[in-house]
Design a protein around this motif. Structure first.
Motif, PDB file in Angstrom:
ATOM      1  N   SER A  24      67.555  33.490  30.417  1.00 44.16           N
ATOM      2  CA  SER A  24      67.369  32.611  31.578  1.00 44.16           C
ATOM      3  C   SER A  24      67.338  31.147  31.156  1.00 44.16           C
ATOM      4  N   HIS A  25      66.798  30.865  29.970  1.00 49.39           N
ATOM      5  CA  HIS A  25      66.790  29.484  29.456  1.00 49.39           C
ATOM      6  C   HIS A  25      68.186  29.074  28.983  1.00 49.39           C
ATOM      7  N   PHE A  26      68.863  29.989  28.308  1.00 48.82           N
ATOM      8  CA  PHE A  26      70.212  29.692  27.818  1.00 48.82           C
ATOM      9  C   PHE A  26      71.183  29.496  28.978  1.00 48.82           C
ATOM     10  N   ALA A  27      70.965  30.214  30.086  1.00 48.02           N
ATOM     11  CA  ALA A  27      71.862  30.136  31.241  1.00 48.02           C
ATOM     12  C   ALA A  27      71.939  28.718  31.802  1.00 48.02           C
ATOM     13  N   LYS A  28      70.882  27.919  31.619  1.00 47.39           N
ATOM     14  CA  LYS A  28      70.871  26.545  32.122  1.00 47.39           C
ATOM     15  C   LYS A  28      71.923  25.693  31.416  1.00 47.39           C
ATOM     16  N   HIS A  29      72.343  26.120  30.231  1.00 45.26           N
ATOM     17  CA  HIS A  29      73.398  25.428  29.496  1.00 45.26           C
ATOM     18  C   HIS A  29      74.738  26.146  29.664  1.00 45.26           C
ATOM     19  N   TRP A  30      74.696  27.474  29.661  1.00 45.79           N
ATOM     20  CA  TRP A  30      75.918  28.279  29.682  1.00 45.79           C
ATOM     21  C   TRP A  30      76.657  28.186  31.017  1.00 45.79           C
ATOM     22  N   LEU A  31      75.948  28.293  32.126  1.00 44.40           N
ATOM     23  CA  LEU A  31      76.604  28.304  33.434  1.00 44.40           C
ATOM     24  C   LEU A  31      77.299  26.974  33.743  1.00 44.40           C
ATOM     25  N   PRO A  32      76.651  25.818  33.517  1.00 40.62           N
ATOM     26  CA  PRO A  32      77.376  24.553  33.736  1.00 40.62           C
ATOM     27  C   PRO A  32      78.586  24.409  32.811  1.00 40.62           C
ATOM     28  N   PHE A  33      78.470  24.909  31.573  1.00 39.61           N
ATOM     29  CA  PHE A  33      79.589  24.854  30.620  1.00 39.61           C
ATOM     30  C   PHE A  33      80.770  25.663  31.156  1.00 39.61           C
ATOM     31  N   CYS A  34      80.497  26.865  31.659  1.00 37.87           N
ATOM     32  CA  CYS A  34      81.561  27.723  32.221  1.00 37.87           C
ATOM     33  C   CYS A  34      82.219  27.052  33.415  1.00 37.87           C
ATOM     34  N   LYS A  35      81.402  26.474  34.287  1.00 45.47           N
ATOM     35  CA  LYS A  35      81.930  25.843  35.496  1.00 45.47           C
ATOM     36  C   LYS A  35      82.749  24.600  35.161  1.00 45.47           C
ATOM     37  N   LYS A  36      82.291  23.825  34.207  1.00 39.41           N
ATOM     38  CA  LYS A  36      82.958  22.570  33.861  1.00 39.41           C
ATOM     39  C   LYS A  36      84.324  22.800  33.236  1.00 39.41           C
ATOM     40  N   PHE A  37      84.400  23.771  32.315  1.00 36.14           N
ATOM     41  CA  PHE A  37      85.646  23.991  31.578  1.00 36.14           C
ATOM     42  C   PHE A  37      86.391  25.250  32.012  1.00 36.14           C
ATOM     43  N   LYS A  38      85.845  25.967  33.012  1.00 41.15           N
ATOM     44  CA  LYS A  38      86.492  27.185  33.543  1.00 41.15           C
ATOM     45  C   LYS A  38      86.842  28.157  32.412  1.00 41.15           C
ATOM     46  N   VAL A  39      85.872  28.426  31.556  1.00 43.84           N
ATOM     47  CA  VAL A  39      86.122  29.281  30.397  1.00 43.84           C
ATOM     48  C   VAL A  39      86.229  30.742  30.820  1.00 43.84           C
ATOM     49  N   GLU A  40      86.989  31.498  30.071  1.00 46.62           N
ATOM     50  CA  GLU A  40      87.128  32.942  30.241  1.00 46.62           C
ATOM     51  C   GLU A  40      87.230  33.572  28.854  1.00 46.62           C
ATOM     52  N   PRO A  41      86.608  34.715  28.621  1.00 47.43           N
ATOM     53  CA  PRO A  41      85.666  35.413  29.495  1.00 47.43           C
ATOM     54  C   PRO A  41      84.311  34.706  29.487  1.00 47.43           C
ATOM     55  N   ARG A  42      83.432  35.076  30.405  1.00 48.82           N
ATOM     56  CA  ARG A  42      82.160  34.367  30.544  1.00 48.82           C
ATOM     57  C   ARG A  42      80.980  35.128  29.965  1.00 48.82           C
ATOM     58  N   SER A  43      81.268  36.097  29.140  1.00 46.91           N
ATOM     59  CA  SER A  43      80.251  36.682  28.271  1.00 46.91           C
ATOM     60  C   SER A  43      80.218  35.818  27.017  1.00 46.91           C
ATOM     61  N   PRO A  44      79.081  35.218  26.670  1.00 46.32           N
ATOM     62  CA  PRO A  44      79.043  34.315  25.511  1.00 46.32           C
ATOM     63  C   PRO A  44      79.569  34.958  24.238  1.00 46.32           C
ATOM     64  N   ALA A  45      79.145  36.205  23.966  1.00 45.66           N
ATOM     65  CA  ALA A  45      79.585  36.873  22.737  1.00 45.66           C
ATOM     66  C   ALA A  45      81.098  37.030  22.712  1.00 45.66           C
ATOM     67  N   ALA A  46      81.677  37.448  23.838  1.00 46.37           N
ATOM     68  CA  ALA A  46      83.130  37.639  23.899  1.00 46.37           C
ATOM     69  C   ALA A  46      83.864  36.308  23.809  1.00 46.37           C
ATOM     70  N   TYR A  47      83.312  35.292  24.435  1.00 43.06           N
ATOM     71  CA  TYR A  47      83.973  33.981  24.414  1.00 43.06           C
ATOM     72  C   TYR A  47      83.983  33.380  23.013  1.00 43.06           C
ATOM     73  N   PHE A  48      82.840  33.430  22.335  1.00 40.55           N
ATOM     74  CA  PHE A  48      82.767  32.818  21.012  1.00 40.55           C
ATOM     75  C   PHE A  48      83.474  33.652  19.947  1.00 40.55           C
ATOM     76  N   ASN A  49      83.715  34.913  20.229  1.00 38.42           N
ATOM     77  CA  ASN A  49      84.465  35.758  19.289  1.00 38.42           C
ATOM     78  C   ASN A  49      85.967  35.686  19.510  1.00 38.42           C
ATOM     79  N   SER A  50      86.390  35.035  20.588  1.00 35.17           N
ATOM     80  CA  SER A  50      87.825  34.924  20.867  1.00 35.17           C
ATOM     81  C   SER A  50      88.446  33.921  19.909  1.00 35.17           C
ATOM     82  N   SER A  51      89.737  34.069  19.717  1.00 38.35           N
ATOM     83  CA  SER A  51      90.444  33.203  18.767  1.00 38.35           C
ATOM     84  C   SER A  51      91.029  31.961  19.432  1.00 38.35           C
ATOM     85  N   ASP A  52      90.904  31.868  20.757  1.00 36.03           N
ATOM     86  CA  ASP A  52      91.480  30.731  21.463  1.00 36.03           C
ATOM     87  C   ASP A  52      90.703  29.464  21.157  1.00 36.03           C
TER      88      ASP A  52
END
Length: 253
Positions: free
Chosen positions: A126-154
């Motif tokens: 819940s604390h991390f979401a305060k940073h993660w959700l605005p980041f997703c919205k700002k840059f329209k990142v996909e996928p929006r699971s942090p683990a999957a996103y940071f493990n992607s090669s893009d």
């Protein structure tokens, strides 16, 4: 068909008619554009009857979020050993980041095992979401699971996203480390236990098969009771942030 032939329980095959489907999508898109062009080019002149009604109709066609129903998402888990809390919160964070009006989206975690470790992980998320959700919205990142996103090669698209991605990744890895350490030790940090009164639910005897009902709801203290319910298993993070919007727009025509 021989009796020894292997029959898969599940398989994915490429659908036929992809060209025809794409042609249909193009035709629908062109039709919608023509309707908008007609609305804009035929607005009644100032003083004519129906001018504001025409403009209001155009606005309703361009902005339809008010018609979208409320949605309750239930993420289900039962065992912090078989279903590690880090995996659970990645699923929760991915559905929290759906591209859907925030005031119409409620996310619930149903833990049949009544684990304080899962609850601790959810508090951290819940604390991390305060940073993660605005980041997703700002840059329209996909996928929006942090683990999957940071493990992607893009690679990030620009320098700003790259810089913020590094900071968000650091926060995620710190949270992940805390959760995994406490999960291995099978205990909750004393600081967290004293800071959040929710942990008092575990002060009395509690086990996986014998525990009282513990109800915690996202931000609100009231159950939203939405007309649409989406049930998600804790190991099925969402890989498409538009899923809910697309599905409901399709079913609502």
């Amino acid at each position: 068909m021989g009796s020894d032939e292997y029959l898969p329980l599940f398989e994915t095959r490429r659908a036929k008619g992809r060209v025809l489907y794409r042609l249909l999508v193009v035709c629908v898109f062109v039709g919608i554009c023509l309707i908008w062009i007609h609305r804009v080019s035929h607005i009644p002149r100032k003083g004519e009857d129906g001018r504001w009604g025409w403009i209001g109709l155009l606005g309703a066609e361009l902005w339809h979020e008010k018609d979208l129903p409320k949605v309750d998402i239930f993420v289900c888990t039962a065992d912090p050993v078989i279903e590690p809390p880090v995996m659970v919160i990645n699923t929760v964070l991915s559905v929290m980041a759906y591209d859907y009006p925030p005031d119409k989206l409620s996310v619930y975690l149903s833990d049949d095992g009544g684990s304080d470790l899962t609850y601790y992980a959810l508090r951290e998320a819940s604390h991390f979401a305060k940073h993660w959700l605005p980041f997703c919205k700002k840059f329209k990142v996909e996928p929006r699971s942090p683990a999957a996103y940071f493990n992607s090669s893009d690679d990030p698209l620009d320098a700003n996203q790259s810089k913020e991605s590094v900071l968000i990744k650091k926060l995620y890895e710190e949270m992940e480390s805390r959760i995994e350490n406490e999960t291995k030790l099978a205990r909750i940090p004393e600081e967290a236990h004293s800071k959040h009164k929710g942990f008092s639910q575990w002060d009395s005897y509690s086990s996986q098969r014998d525990h009282a009902t513990i109800l915690q709801i996202r931000v609100s203290l009231e159950i939203s009771n939405a007309p649409i319910i989406l049930n998600v298993d804790c190991n099925m993070y969402s890989n498409n942030s538009h899923f809910v919007r697309d599905a409901l727009c399709f079913f609502m025509d």
